[in-house]
Design an enzyme around this catalytic site. Structure first.
Site, mmCIF file in Angstrom:
data_model
loop_
_atom_site.group_PDB
_atom_site.id
_atom_site.type_symbol
_atom_site.label_atom_id
_atom_site.label_comp_id
_atom_site.label_asym_id
_atom_site.label_seq_id
_atom_site.Cartn_x
_atom_site.Cartn_y
_atom_site.Cartn_z
ATOM 1 N N GLU A 172 -10.525 3.963 9.554
ATOM 2 C CA GLU A 172 -11.175 3.571 8.505
ATOM 3 C C GLU A 172 -12.312 2.626 9.002
ATOM 4 O O GLU A 172 -12.289 1.351 8.814
ATOM 5 C CB GLU A 172 -10.194 2.475 7.802
ATOM 6 C CG GLU A 172 -9.113 3.415 7.079
ATOM 7 C CD GLU A 172 -8.105 2.597 6.362
ATOM 8 O OE1 GLU A 172 -8.342 1.097 6.357
ATOM 9 O OE2 GLU A 172 -7.238 3.240 5.810
ATOM 10 N N GLU A 288 -2.466 11.454 5.452
ATOM 11 C CA GLU A 288 -1.852 10.706 4.758
ATOM 12 C C GLU A 288 -1.449 10.984 3.586
ATOM 13 O O GLU A 288 -1.529 10.304 2.456
ATOM 14 C CB GLU A 288 -2.282 9.174 4.991
ATOM 15 C CG GLU A 288 -2.815 8.935 6.444
ATOM 16 C CD GLU A 288 -3.062 7.118 6.605
ATOM 17 O OE1 GLU A 288 -3.053 6.477 5.702
ATOM 18 O OE2 GLU A 288 -3.567 6.951 7.787
HETATM 19 C C1 XIL Z 1 0.335 1.340 5.291
HETATM 20 C C2 XIL Z 1 2.052 1.458 5.344
HETATM 21 O O1 XIL Z 1 2.503 2.499 4.854
HETATM 22 C C3 XIL Z 1 2.499 0.295 4.861
HETATM 23 O O2 XIL Z 1 3.790 -0.015 5.111
HETATM 24 C C4 XIL Z 1 1.835 -1.039 5.496
HETATM 25 O O3 XIL Z 1 2.337 -2.103 4.726
HETATM 26 C C5 XIL Z 1 0.404 -0.985 5.100
HETATM 27 O O4 XIL Z 1 -0.196 0.110 5.986
HETATM 28 N N1 XIL Z 1 -3.963 3.819 5.554
HETATM 29 C C6 XIL Z 1 -3.676 3.824 6.837
HETATM 30 C C7 XIL Z 1 -2.027 3.314 6.956
HETATM 31 O O5 XIL Z 1 -4.219 4.256 7.694
HETATM 32 O O6 XIL Z 1 -1.935 2.711 8.201
HETATM 33 C C8 XIL Z 1 -1.453 2.412 5.731
HETATM 34 O O7 XIL Z 1 -0.094 2.324 6.140
HETATM 35 C C9 XIL Z 1 -1.793 3.182 4.529
HETATM 36 C C10 XIL Z 1 -3.171 3.560 4.252
#
Ligand code: XIL
Length: 379
Positions: A172, A288
């Protein structure tokens, strides 16, 4: 670049066969299964990883140390998935209790889990603006930041060297809303080190582990909206520039936290972006995948049908491109999904973003994934 990827033998259809015989609560889904399962797939005997692997695709999931203490869930994860990525254990705030120390306990436990269950292991994330430890703000300075970042990458990547399928080196880093001419997010790393932190990070990771696939992972690039189009244009610009300088970037990650009900997911300009990235010799990982349902109806059948439809449309689009070599869900069961807290429904009903519902029975999404993998061209 391409040679680097070949050397890394990107995909060798991980985990096919092993642990494939999970007994699922078949009665719970048998009734609805006929309508949602015209292909006749059986989640209990032919897991998603197997259907994906037939097409040279890797299927996996995110999970956490805490979730995997639930034995039934751990079995579900390892039966369906060829790869595991820790959702928390390898982020800075988990790994770095103090500026001087590292805590690999949960990351190592998860590595061991993957080894016992014939899964690949993936690292997330070495450089991110979020999940920094509490001490970071008062500690990091423009003077010590380079050493802090490089020591972290070197120590963590070396710790898992040879054991990681891939690493999200950068997560990101783009945010056109921050209004910089280069589209980079005004993150702590950017403020401390300037834009070169990206190149620095990839070079350090490559040195510490010459075998892992090094990934630049981004969010909110899946839609043909002004925001999505702008972020993708900056992404292409940075990738071209860095690859031109020989920076070891091997793949991009498209997070794919899709928003159910949005009209412009995976439109023609997004498809062009995938082709552009693949023409650069880069691989693409869907890193994701889940579907936020806060805009969708309350009714479960209507909602699940809409969610499964989005999975189908999105996966059919991306899997038509052979540069897309892996599909990773952000969780396997609605019992454990970050969407519940991060994107709750306005009506308070439990969210349903994943392939298995909160009782760990396969939902329409499971069948949508199975069908999309089965229909994908081989790669
Ligand atoms: C999220 C986790 O799943 C949660 O448990 C935590 O509270 C916040 O982060 N993009 C990403 C991930 O790259 O690291 C994030 O994961 C979700 C969005």
């Amino acid at each position: 670049m391409t040679e680097g990827l070949n050397r890394r033998k990107f995909l060798h259809t991980a985990g096919v066969g092993a642990g494939a015989c999970l007994v699922l609560g078949t009665s719970a889904f048998a009734a609805g299964a006929r309508s949602m399962n015209p292909g006749g797939f059986d989640p209990g005997t032919t897991p998603l990883k197997t259907i994906a692997a037939r097409k040279g695709l890797l299927y996996g999931t995110e999970s956490t140390y805490g979730e995997l203490q639930d034995a039934a869930y751990a079995d579900l994860v390892s039966s369906q998935c060829g790869l595991l990525v820790p959702g928390l254990a390898l982020k800075w705030d988990a790994l770095r209790p103090t500026p001087e120390t590292y805590d690999f306990s949960k990351g190592d436990w998860m590595l061991n889990f993957t080894r016992q269950r014939d899964m690949k292991y993936r690292g997330h994330a070495l450089v991110w603006f979020a999940a920094l430890p509490k001490w970071f703000n008062g500690y990091a300075t423009p003077q010590n930041a380079k050493q802090l970042l490089l020591a972290h990458i070197n120590t963590v990547v070396l710790h898992y060297a040879g054991k990681m399928q891939s690493w999200d080196v950068i997560n990101e880093a783009l945010e056109p809303n921050d209004k910089r001419p280069d589209g980079l997010r005004n993150s702590p790393w950017l403020q401390l080190l300037g834009p070169d932190y990206i190149e620095m990070a990839f070079r350090a990771a490559s040195e510490a582990d010459p075998h892992a696939i090094l990934v630049w992972n981004e969010n909110f690039i899946e839609e043909d909206t002004a925001a999505g189009i702008a972020k993708r244009a900056f992404f292409v610009q940075h990738l071209k520039r860095l690859l031109g300088k020989g920076v070891p970037i091997h793949a991009i990650g498209i997070q794919s936290h899709l928003i159910g009900g949005n009209p412009n997911i995976a439109g023609p300009q997004f498809q062009q972006f995938i082709d552009q990235v693949s023409d650069m010799g880069l691989k693409i990982l869907i890193t994701e995948l889940d579907v936020k349902d806060f805009k969708l109806p309350n009714d479960i059948t209507a909602r699940d049908t809409a969610i499964a439809g989005i999975y189908t449309q999105y996966l059919n689009t991306v899997l038509a491109r052979k540069a897309v070599v892996a599909v990773l869900s952000w969780g396997m069961s609605d019992k454990y999904t970050w969407i519940e807290k991060a994107y709750p429904r306005p009506d308070g009903a439990p969210v349903r973003p994943l392939a298995f519902d909160a009782n760990m029975n396969p939902s329409r999404t499971w069948y949508a994934l199975a069908k999309a993998f089965d229909s994908a061209p081989s790669r």
